[in-house]
Design a protein around this motif. Structure first.
Motif, PDB file in Angstrom:
ATOM      1  N   ARG A 143       0.852  -0.950   0.046  1.00 38.32           N
ATOM      2  CA  ARG A 143      -0.089   0.388  -0.170  1.00 38.32           C
ATOM      3  C   ARG A 143       1.080   1.236   0.132  1.00 38.32           C
ATOM      4  O   ARG A 143       0.532   2.104  -0.421  1.00 38.32           O
ATOM      5  N   ALA A 144       1.873   0.986   1.405  1.00 40.46           N
ATOM      6  CA  ALA A 144       2.751   2.282   0.707  1.00 40.46           C
ATOM      7  C   ALA A 144       3.647   2.337  -0.689  1.00 40.46           C
ATOM      8  O   ALA A 144       4.191   4.032  -0.786  1.00 40.46           O
ATOM      9  N   ALA A 145       4.179   1.079  -1.120  1.00 43.25           N
ATOM     10  CA  ALA A 145       4.234   1.309  -2.279  1.00 43.25           C
ATOM     11  C   ALA A 145       4.095   2.073  -3.282  1.00 43.25           C
ATOM     12  O   ALA A 145       3.838   3.113  -4.425  1.00 43.25           O
ATOM     13  N   GLU A 146       1.840   1.453  -2.777  1.00 40.67           N
ATOM     14  CA  GLU A 146       1.288   2.340  -4.070  1.00 40.67           C
ATOM     15  C   GLU A 146       1.182   3.688  -4.320  1.00 40.67           C
ATOM     16  O   GLU A 146       0.695   4.258  -4.684  1.00 40.67           O
ATOM     17  N   GLN A 147       1.162   4.405  -2.626  1.00 39.78           N
ATOM     18  CA  GLN A 147       0.863   5.188  -2.596  1.00 39.78           C
ATOM     19  C   GLN A 147       2.054   6.116  -3.083  1.00 39.78           C
ATOM     20  O   GLN A 147       1.912   7.194  -3.897  1.00 39.78           O
ATOM     21  N   GLU A 148       2.936   5.622  -2.957  1.00 33.79           N
ATOM     22  CA  GLU A 148       4.401   6.129  -3.515  1.00 33.79           C
ATOM     23  C   GLU A 148       4.624   6.802  -4.357  1.00 33.79           C
ATOM     24  O   GLU A 148       5.414   7.843  -5.460  1.00 33.79           O
ATOM     25  N   ALA A 149       3.665   5.369  -5.754  1.00 34.96           N
ATOM     26  CA  ALA A 149       3.721   6.048  -7.334  1.00 34.96           C
ATOM     27  C   ALA A 149       3.260   6.799  -7.262  1.00 34.96           C
ATOM     28  O   ALA A 149       3.743   7.135  -8.181  1.00 34.96           O
ATOM     29  N   GLU A 150       2.120   6.955  -6.932  1.00 28.60           N
ATOM     30  CA  GLU A 150       1.218   7.826  -6.905  1.00 28.60           C
ATOM     31  C   GLU A 150       1.630   9.442  -6.523  1.00 28.60           C
ATOM     32  O   GLU A 150       1.689   9.978  -7.836  1.00 28.60           O
ATOM     33  N   ARG A 151       2.365   9.282  -5.518  1.00 26.73           N
ATOM     34  CA  ARG A 151       3.642  10.591  -5.642  1.00 26.73           C
ATOM     35  C   ARG A 151       4.166  10.392  -6.735  1.00 26.73           C
ATOM     36  O   ARG A 151       4.114  11.650  -6.963  1.00 26.73           O
ATOM     37  N   ASP A 152       4.773   9.950  -6.663  1.00 29.49           N
ATOM     38  CA  ASP A 152       6.067   9.882  -8.600  1.00 29.49           C
ATOM     39  C   ASP A 152       5.249   9.757  -9.236  1.00 29.49           C
ATOM     40  O   ASP A 152       5.900  11.067 -10.357  1.00 29.49           O
ATOM     41  N   ARG A 153       3.752   9.181 -10.151  1.00 27.33           N
ATOM     42  CA  ARG A 153       2.889  10.079 -10.935  1.00 27.33           C
ATOM     43  C   ARG A 153       2.868  11.309 -11.004  1.00 27.33           C
ATOM     44  O   ARG A 153       3.150  11.734 -11.845  1.00 27.33           O
ATOM     45  N   ALA A 154       2.578  12.191  -9.687  1.00 26.84           N
ATOM     46  CA  ALA A 154       1.891  13.042  -9.854  1.00 26.84           C
ATOM     47  C   ALA A 154       3.383  14.212 -10.015  1.00 26.84           C
ATOM     48  O   ALA A 154       3.640  15.313 -10.754  1.00 26.84           O
TER      49      ALA A 154
END
Length: 391
Positions: free
Chosen positions: A151-162
């Motif tokens: 879940r943290a990786a998914e959140q980090e991926a969202e932040r990376d996409r932003a």
């Protein structure tokens, strides 16, 4: 050799075989052990070999117990026939019974050891089961951590996409700014080329002026060359004068060395005087310390003298009082002596009168009465109480 002895030897050799790591404990078998599982670890490669080892142990135990008993029974049957060797037979019988007892004790001890091993294996199995439970709990915790990490990786991926979108926007802005800068650079290049052309014309003019300046400098160099020749002539004359000056300098150097020698002697004398002055100063310092010590002693002596003067004044006062008392005592003594002298004189006169009266006879008294004169005592020089010799 009987079958019991063979079984006993097989059981005896089976014990070292059990110590082999990872192999079957049955004598003569080198097969590997099955993989360990839950429960007591295996010692034999198969159930048949485990049963065979159990039978071998029972046969060995029976041989260790039954054979001594049979020998004891045989000896007991021959005992009536060999009554002469009874003592030896009894000794052998005792040894056989001792061996039987030892075999029985060994069997009991082995059974106890197997029971202890079984209990230890059970405890080990329980420990392994508890460890398996702990491992399962850790695995479940790790799975939960993995879910949280995903879940943290998914959140980090969202932040990376932003962040990537922001970077793309920033890149577009940077490209636009770069385009503007490129246009400005082209304009600056055109201005620089125009300035270069102007600078080239200016440099041509400066070159021409420089060539004219070089011509003027060549003329000046030629004039300076002429001046240099004249200066060389003057230098030759100056060298001659310098040679004469050097000779004079050598003479002056000799005189200077003489003066230096005198100065060194004067410096030595000055050093000696300084050392003497230092010695004198040290002596003066010592004298100052001595004077200070004497001054301190004088102050102490003055204090003591003041105390002594005070004591002397007190003594003088006492002496005055004593002299006054002594004079009074002397006056009183003189008065007492005068009184004593008068008393002694009166006593002497009275004694003299009594002596004179006693010395006169009756006729003398009558003659004196006739003459009408007072009798006088006779005065002799040897009379100690006469008035001429007062006491």
């Amino acid at each position: 050799m009987s079958s019991d002895d063979t079984a006993a030897e097989a059981a005896a050799t089976a014990v070292p075989q059990a110590d082999r790591e990872g192999e079957c404990a049955l004598a003569g078998c080198a097969q590997p052990l099955p993989p360990p599982g839950r429960g007591r670890p295996a010692k034999y490669c198969s159930k048949a070999h485990a049963d065979q080892a159990s039978r071998d142990r029972r046969a060995a135990d029976a041989a260790a117990l039954d054979e001594p008993l049979r020998r004891a029974e045989s000896l007991a049957g021959r005992l009536p026939e060999a009554i002469g060797g009874l003592q030896e037979q009894l000794t052998v019988l005792t040894d056989a019974l001792a061996q039987a007892q030892a075999g029985a004790l060994a069997r009991v001890q082995r059974a106890e050891a197997e029971a202890v091993a079984a209990r230890q294996a059970e405890a080990d199995a329980d420990a392994r089961a508890a460890e398996a439970d702990r491992v399962r709990a850790r695995a479940e915790a790790a799975a939960a951590d993995a879910v949280q990490a995903r879940r943290a990786a998914e959140q980090e991926a969202e932040r990376d996409r932003a962040a990537l979108a922001q970077v793309r926007a920033d890149t577009a802005e940077t490209i636009a700014a770069h385009t503007q800068l490129r246009d400005a650079a082209r304009e600056a290049q055109a201005a620089a080329e125009a300035a270069r052309d102007a600078k080239t014309a200016e440099l041509r003019e400066a070159r021409q002026a420089h060539e004219q300046d070089l011509a003027r400098r060549d003329a000046a160099i030629r004039a300076q060359t002429d001046q240099l020749d004249a200066a060389r002539t003057d230098l030759a004359r100056t060298i001659e004068a310098l040679t004469a000056a050097r000779e004079a300098l050598a003479t002056a150097s000799g005189e200077a060395r003489t003066q230096r020698t005198r100065a060194e002697a004067a410096e030595h004398a000055r050093d000696a005087a300084l050392r003497e002055l230092q010695t004198t100063e040290a002596r003066a310092a010592a004298l100052d310390r001595r004077v200070h010590e004497l001054q301190t002693a004088a102050d102490q002596a003055a204090g003591e003298a003041a105390d002594t003067r005070a004591a002397l004044r007190a003594c003088e006062a006492v002496s005055d009082r004593l002299e006054t008392a002594l004079e009074a005592a002397r006056a009183e003594a003189a008065e007492q002596r005068e009184r004593a002298a008068r008393a002694e004189a009166a006593a002497a006169a009275a004694e003299a009168a009594e002596a004179a009266a006693a010395a006169q006879g009756p006729g003398d008294d009558r003659h004196d009465q006739d003459d009408g004169q007072t009798p006088r005592p006779e005065t002799r020089p040897d009379n100690p109480r006469s008035p001429q010799q007062p006491t």
